[in-house]
Write a protein that holds these residues in place. Structure first.
Motif, PDB file in Angstrom:
ATOM      1  N   MET A   1       0.827  -1.173   0.000  1.00 48.55           N
ATOM      2  CA  MET A   1       0.000   0.000   0.000  1.00 48.55           C
ATOM      3  C   MET A   1       0.875   1.241   0.000  1.00 48.55           C
ATOM      4  N   ASN A   2       0.409   2.242  -0.645  1.00 49.07           N
ATOM      5  CA  ASN A   2       1.162   3.473  -0.776  1.00 49.07           C
ATOM      6  C   ASN A   2       1.305   4.174   0.574  1.00 49.07           C
ATOM      7  N   GLY A   3       2.444   4.814   0.803  1.00 46.12           N
ATOM      8  CA  GLY A   3       2.685   5.505   2.061  1.00 46.12           C
ATOM      9  C   GLY A   3       1.827   6.745   2.230  1.00 46.12           C
ATOM     10  N   ASN A   4       1.299   7.297   1.138  1.00 45.27           N
ATOM     11  CA  ASN A   4       0.477   8.502   1.200  1.00 45.27           C
ATOM     12  C   ASN A   4      -1.019   8.193   1.193  1.00 45.27           C
ATOM     13  N   ALA A   5      -1.383   6.950   1.360  1.00 45.49           N
ATOM     14  CA  ALA A   5      -2.788   6.564   1.258  1.00 45.49           C
ATOM     15  C   ALA A   5      -3.630   7.224   2.342  1.00 45.49           C
ATOM     16  N   ARG A   6      -3.121   7.294   3.555  1.00 43.77           N
ATOM     17  CA  ARG A   6      -3.879   7.907   4.642  1.00 43.77           C
ATOM     18  C   ARG A   6      -4.072   9.400   4.390  1.00 43.77           C
ATOM     19  N   ALA A   7      -3.024  10.052   3.943  1.00 50.24           N
ATOM     20  CA  ALA A   7      -3.109  11.480   3.657  1.00 50.24           C
ATOM     21  C   ALA A   7      -4.090  11.750   2.513  1.00 50.24           C
ATOM     22  N   LEU A   8      -4.059  10.907   1.496  1.00 46.57           N
ATOM     23  CA  LEU A   8      -4.976  11.073   0.375  1.00 46.57           C
ATOM     24  C   LEU A   8      -6.421  10.850   0.808  1.00 46.57           C
ATOM     25  N   ARG A   9      -6.648   9.822   1.628  1.00 43.11           N
ATOM     26  CA  ARG A   9      -7.997   9.559   2.131  1.00 43.11           C
ATOM     27  C   ARG A   9      -8.505  10.739   2.959  1.00 43.11           C
ATOM     28  N   ARG A  10      -7.665  11.294   3.816  1.00 45.88           N
ATOM     29  CA  ARG A  10      -8.051  12.456   4.634  1.00 45.88           C
ATOM     30  C   ARG A  10      -8.316  13.676   3.749  1.00 45.88           C
ATOM     31  N   HIS A  11      -7.527  13.839   2.722  1.00 47.84           N
ATOM     32  CA  HIS A  11      -7.731  14.946   1.785  1.00 47.84           C
ATOM     33  C   HIS A  11      -9.106  14.837   1.129  1.00 47.84           C
ATOM     34  N   HIS A  12      -9.463  13.637   0.659  1.00 48.33           N
ATOM     35  CA  HIS A  12     -10.749  13.460  -0.012  1.00 48.33           C
ATOM     36  C   HIS A  12     -11.919  13.644   0.953  1.00 48.33           C
ATOM     37  N   ILE A  13     -11.773  13.200   2.186  1.00 43.85           N
ATOM     38  CA  ILE A  13     -12.835  13.406   3.176  1.00 43.85           C
ATOM     39  C   ILE A  13     -13.027  14.892   3.436  1.00 43.85           C
ATOM     40  N   ALA A  14     -11.932  15.644   3.593  1.00 41.65           N
ATOM     41  CA  ALA A  14     -12.038  17.086   3.807  1.00 41.65           C
ATOM     42  C   ALA A  14     -12.659  17.776   2.590  1.00 41.65           C
ATOM     43  N   ARG A  15     -12.284  17.339   1.399  1.00 37.09           N
ATOM     44  CA  ARG A  15     -12.835  17.916   0.171  1.00 37.09           C
ATOM     45  C   ARG A  15     -14.335  17.673   0.074  1.00 37.09           C
ATOM     46  N   LEU A  16     -14.766  16.449   0.390  1.00 36.38           N
ATOM     47  CA  LEU A  16     -16.191  16.131   0.328  1.00 36.38           C
ATOM     48  C   LEU A  16     -16.978  16.850   1.409  1.00 36.38           C
ATOM     49  N   LYS A  17     -16.395  17.025   2.592  1.00 31.87           N
ATOM     50  CA  LYS A  17     -17.074  17.782   3.649  1.00 31.87           C
ATOM     51  C   LYS A  17     -17.315  19.215   3.203  1.00 31.87           C
ATOM     52  N   HIS A  18     -16.318  19.808   2.585  1.00 30.49           N
ATOM     53  CA  HIS A  18     -16.472  21.177   2.107  1.00 30.49           C
ATOM     54  C   HIS A  18     -17.520  21.252   0.998  1.00 30.49           C
ATOM     55  N   LYS A  19     -17.515  20.279   0.108  1.00 24.41           N
ATOM     56  CA  LYS A  19     -18.444  20.263  -1.017  1.00 24.41           C
ATOM     57  C   LYS A  19     -19.887  20.020  -0.582  1.00 24.41           C
ATOM     58  N   ARG A  20     -20.092  19.094   0.357  1.00 25.35           N
ATOM     59  CA  ARG A  20     -21.452  18.697   0.745  1.00 25.35           C
ATOM     60  C   ARG A  20     -21.981  19.451   1.957  1.00 25.35           C
ATOM     61  N   ARG A  21     -21.242  20.428   2.412  1.00 28.00           N
ATOM     62  CA  ARG A  21     -21.667  21.191   3.584  1.00 28.00           C
ATOM     63  C   ARG A  21     -22.962  21.949   3.314  1.00 28.00           C
ATOM     64  N   ARG A  22     -23.171  22.382   2.084  1.00 26.80           N
ATOM     65  CA  ARG A  22     -24.332  23.203   1.770  1.00 26.80           C
ATOM     66  C   ARG A  22     -25.452  22.439   1.056  1.00 26.80           C
ATOM     67  N   ASP A  23     -25.492  21.147   1.197  1.00 24.37           N
ATOM     68  CA  ASP A  23     -26.605  20.376   0.648  1.00 24.37           C
ATOM     69  C   ASP A  23     -27.884  20.749   1.374  1.00 24.37           C
ATOM     70  N   TYR A  24     -28.975  20.729   0.651  1.00 24.85           N
ATOM     71  CA  TYR A  24     -30.216  21.295   1.158  1.00 24.85           C
ATOM     72  C   TYR A  24     -30.769  20.614   2.403  1.00 24.85           C
ATOM     73  N   HIS A  25     -30.518  19.346   2.603  1.00 24.09           N
ATOM     74  CA  HIS A  25     -31.149  18.657   3.719  1.00 24.09           C
ATOM     75  C   HIS A  25     -30.322  18.668   5.001  1.00 24.09           C
ATOM     76  N   ILE A  26     -29.115  19.195   4.976  1.00 22.64           N
ATOM     77  CA  ILE A  26     -28.366  19.306   6.224  1.00 22.64           C
ATOM     78  C   ILE A  26     -27.901  20.732   6.475  1.00 22.64           C
ATOM     79  N   TYR A  27     -28.334  21.682   5.654  1.00 26.79           N
ATOM     80  CA  TYR A  27     -27.879  23.068   5.776  1.00 26.79           C
ATOM     81  C   TYR A  27     -29.082  23.991   5.838  1.00 26.79           C
ATOM     82  N   ASP A  28     -29.114  24.869   6.821  1.00 24.88           N
ATOM     83  CA  ASP A  28     -30.181  25.853   6.945  1.00 24.88           C
ATOM     84  C   ASP A  28     -29.678  27.158   6.337  1.00 24.88           C
ATOM     85  N   ARG A  29     -30.252  27.554   5.225  1.00 29.78           N
ATOM     86  CA  ARG A  29     -29.784  28.742   4.524  1.00 29.78           C
ATOM     87  C   ARG A  29     -30.050  30.029   5.312  1.00 29.78           C
ATOM     88  N   ASP A  30     -31.104  30.050   6.111  1.00 28.88           N
ATOM     89  CA  ASP A  30     -31.421  31.259   6.874  1.00 28.88           C
ATOM     90  C   ASP A  30     -30.367  31.551   7.934  1.00 28.88           C
TER      91      ASP A  30
END
Length: 95
Positions: A1-30
């Motif tokens: 397994m690649n030595g950067n696999a953990r860092a890459l996985r954490r990067h993708h989780i952070a990226r998805l959190k930022h992207k899906r933060r404003r989805d309509y069913h978990i974000y209150d626009r008001d």
């Protein structure tokens, strides 16, 4: 397994959190605040597993309605090739 696999996985989780933060069913626009669990939404973005959102095989079994487009095409190709091997002219003309 690649030595950067953990860092890459954490990067993708952070990226998805930022992207899906404003989805309509978990974000209150008001208020501009999250109203639902973001961590779970990152790993499973689908709200439910109803007939429209879920796996069709759960509701239709292994019938023709549950097959994907690729599976339907493969089945038709198999039927056509089988008919050609048997020299079934009626099936070949219908196709």
């Amino acid at each position: 397994m690649n030595g950067n696999a953990r860092a890459l996985r954490r990067h993708h989780i952070a990226r998805l959190k930022h992207k899906r933060r404003r989805d309509y069913h978990i974000y209150d626009r008001d208020s501009g605040r999250l109203t639902g669990p973001l961590n779970r939404h990152v790993t499973t973005p689908c709200l439910c597993s109803c007939r429209m959102c879920g796996n069709p095989r759960k509701f239709h079994g292994n019938s023709r309605a549950a097959r994907t487009v690729a599976e339907r095409r493969a089945a038709e190709r198999f039927d056509f090739e089988t008919a050609c091997m048997r020299n079934d002219e009626s099936f070949i003309q219908a196709a």
